[in-house]
Design an enzyme around this catalytic site. Structure first.
Site: not given
Ligand code: NAD
Length: 506
Positions: A262, A296
């Site tokens: 997601e 998002c």
């Molecule tokens: P992010 O990608 O920086 O982090 C999200 C999660 O992924 C965190 O828990 C982080 O620790 C983890 N993570 C990061 N790198 C990783 C790796 N290499 N392996 C495993 N886990 C890893 O995102 P963010 O800044 O916390 O959130 C914002 C983003 O999330 C935006 O792009 C937003 O659109 C998206 N988002 C999408 C949805 C959806 O349902 N489509 C919902 C909420 C947020």
């Protein structure tokens, strides 16, 4: 005030929480400091899990799964029902913690907890409806059907901007499906994660089911990356940026595991010339500036018919400049802060690039000079040739880029021209126009709305998007199937061994 919320949610007694971190502890890599984005000041520090804690937690989730999968699904539903009741009781406190930790306004903090309550209620009903199909066998005295069985421990990785609900969507469905979960929350919202998981874990343990809800808080290279590589997780459900999803999707695919992704969105609203402009403007304002542009599903692009563009943008500009920005817990506030200084820097960078690329600033564009991480809701008009490269990216901030169109197919092509495919909306009073937008030649997004904005989905539908949004579906409809394994069963109740396709082997 923050201490009172922490105390009432039991966080001050939690051994991993340090309420008033000293300067040296705040710098200790074994801890993460949760900051209030409205002030930039620490709320509390949280001790991080290491590799040994990881092993204990995952072993526990695997052991618990062996028992939980054999609990009848309707009985699992009763546990989830009791969890929903506890969330109802604690909703005001938990909602306030969401506001403190990620800066959502009070209404949105409460709304987020309500999403977890709603999905839990949905899951309770689902616990009696995990239906498989029965199909006629081509062989006499044979019966054929398919059933859905628990899958295993599910690794849940979540983003900062829905620190409670995204876990709720996953954990409540997984629980009725017979799976245990191990949650790896964002390090920007560890307190909400501890409080939320403790509620579910406490209720389940009291009802005789310890270990169903696990939690690991740690650095990506210690916890998250280990999780994605670990074959004990048949499913990794990961919510976050497209950057993260591209890494997680690949790592999980390498071990032929399943991932439910997601990821980011770059959502557009199309406003046609026959639209109810008052309705459309209200929807664009909510979806453009709500949650300070950190959903998002936030509306990032407005594609408006050229004949109404000037008047519509003027109407929006008035609304944008009159919005109350400030303390998220003040009832009158509609827009709170961005999550941190880095988010403010991304906002400023995007505004600067948009101007360099020929965009015209209509309103906003600046950081607000006060404590915390506040920025002005911003509208930028693209140049007449509709070319504005920065608008093709998701900047997680309240910036709305405005484009114009002449005919509907051009507007749909613009809607579909970005790498992501999460949410989309069209405002029109014409059935023909609306149906074209929802047709195979219409929006390519996972969510397509008519006369409703791009954000604020209900839990009853499947939530997710196409292309770089990752293709995953969570929440309602039949999303539960991702958390189960499908098994086709054929039973011979005759006394002859009949082969399919009429094959003879004698
Ligand atoms: P992010 O990608 O920086 O982090 C999200 C999660 O992924 C965190 O828990 C982080 O620790 C983890 N993570 C990061 N790198 C990783 C790796 N290499 N392996 C495993 N886990 C890893 O995102 P963010 O800044 O916390 O959130 C914002 C983003 O999330 C935006 O792009 C937003 O659109 C998206 N988002 C999408 C949805 C959806 O349902 N489509 C919902 C909420 C947020």
């Amino acid at each position: 005030m923050s201490h009172q919320v922490l105390r009432e949610l039991g966080l001050l007694e939690n051994p991993r929480v340090v309420a008033e971190p000293s300067a040296s502890l705040a710098k200790d890599p074994a801890y993460v400091v949760s900051e209030n984005p409205a002030t930039g000041k620490p709320i509390a520090a949280v001790r991080l899990d290491d590799a040994a804690a990881y092993e204990r937690c995952v072993t526990n989730a695997c052991d618990a799964f062996k028992k939980w999968r054999e609990v009848p699904a309707p009985e699992r539903g009763l546990v989830v029902r009791a969890i929903a009741e506890e969330f109802r009781r604690l909703k005001p406190l938990l909602g306030e913690l969401v506001s403190l930790e990620v800066g959502k306004i009070r209404q949105e903090g409460l709304g987020e907890v309500q999403e977890t309550i709603d999905i839990a209620d949905f899951a309770v009903g689902l616990s009696r409806q995990l239906y498989g199909m029965t199909m006629p066998s081509e062989r006499p005295r044979h019966r054929m059907y398919e059933q859905w069985l628990p899958l295993g421990p599910v690794g849940v990785i979540t983003a900062f901007n829905f620190p409670n609900a995204v876990w709720g969507w996953n954990a409540m469905l997984a629980a009725v499906c017979g799976d245990t979960t191990v949650w790896k929350p964002s390090l920007m919202a560890p307190l909400t994660a501890i409080a939320s998981n403790a509620i579910a874990d406490h209720v389940a343990t009291q009802m005789g089911h310890p270990g169903v809800f696990g939690l690991l808080i740690g650095a990506d290279n210690v916890i998250a990356e280990r999780m994605t590589k670990d074959p004990r997780f048949p499913l990794i459900s990961a919510t976050g940026s497209c950057r993260m999803g591209k890494i997680v999707g690949k790592v999980v695919a390498e071990r032929l595991g399943r991932s439910l992704l997601e990821l980011g969105g770059n959502n557009a609203v199309i406003v046609d010339k026959d639209a109810d402009q008052k309705l459309a403007a209200a929807a664009v304002v909510f979806a453009g500036v709500g949650t300070a542009g950190q959903r998002c599903t936030t509306t990032r692009r407005l594609i408006v018919h050229e004949s109404i563009a000037d008047a519509f943008v003027e109407r929006l500009a008035k609304a944008y400049t009159s919005i109350r920005i400030g303390d998220p817990l003040d009832e009158k506030t509609l827009v709170g802060p961005l999550i941190n200084a880095q988010a403010v820097a991304s906002f400023t960078h995007a505004v600067g690039l948009a101007k360099e690329q020929g965009g015209t600033l209509v309103v906003g564009g600046k950081r607000i000079e006060r404590e915390g991480f506040f920025v002005e809701p911003t509208i930028i008009r693209a140049p007449a040739n509709n070319t504005l490269p920065i608008a093709m990216e998701e900047t997680f901030a309240p910036i709305l880029y405005v484009f114009t169109f002449k005919d509907l197919d051009q507007a749909i092509a613009m809607n579909n021209s970005v790498a992501q495919g999460l949410s989309s909306a069209l405002f029109t009073d014409s059935i023909r126009t609306g149906e074209r937008f929802l047709s195979p030649a219409g929006s390519d997004c996972g969510i397509a709305n008519l006369n409703i904005g791009t954000s604020g989905a209900e839990i009853g539908g499947a939530f997710g998007g196409e292309k770089e949004t990752g293709g995953g579906r969570e929440s309602g409809s039949d999303s539960w199937k991702a958390y189960m394994r499908r098994q086709t069963c054929t039973i011979n109740y005759g006394s002859e061994l009949r082969l399919a396709q009429g094959i003879r082997f004698d």
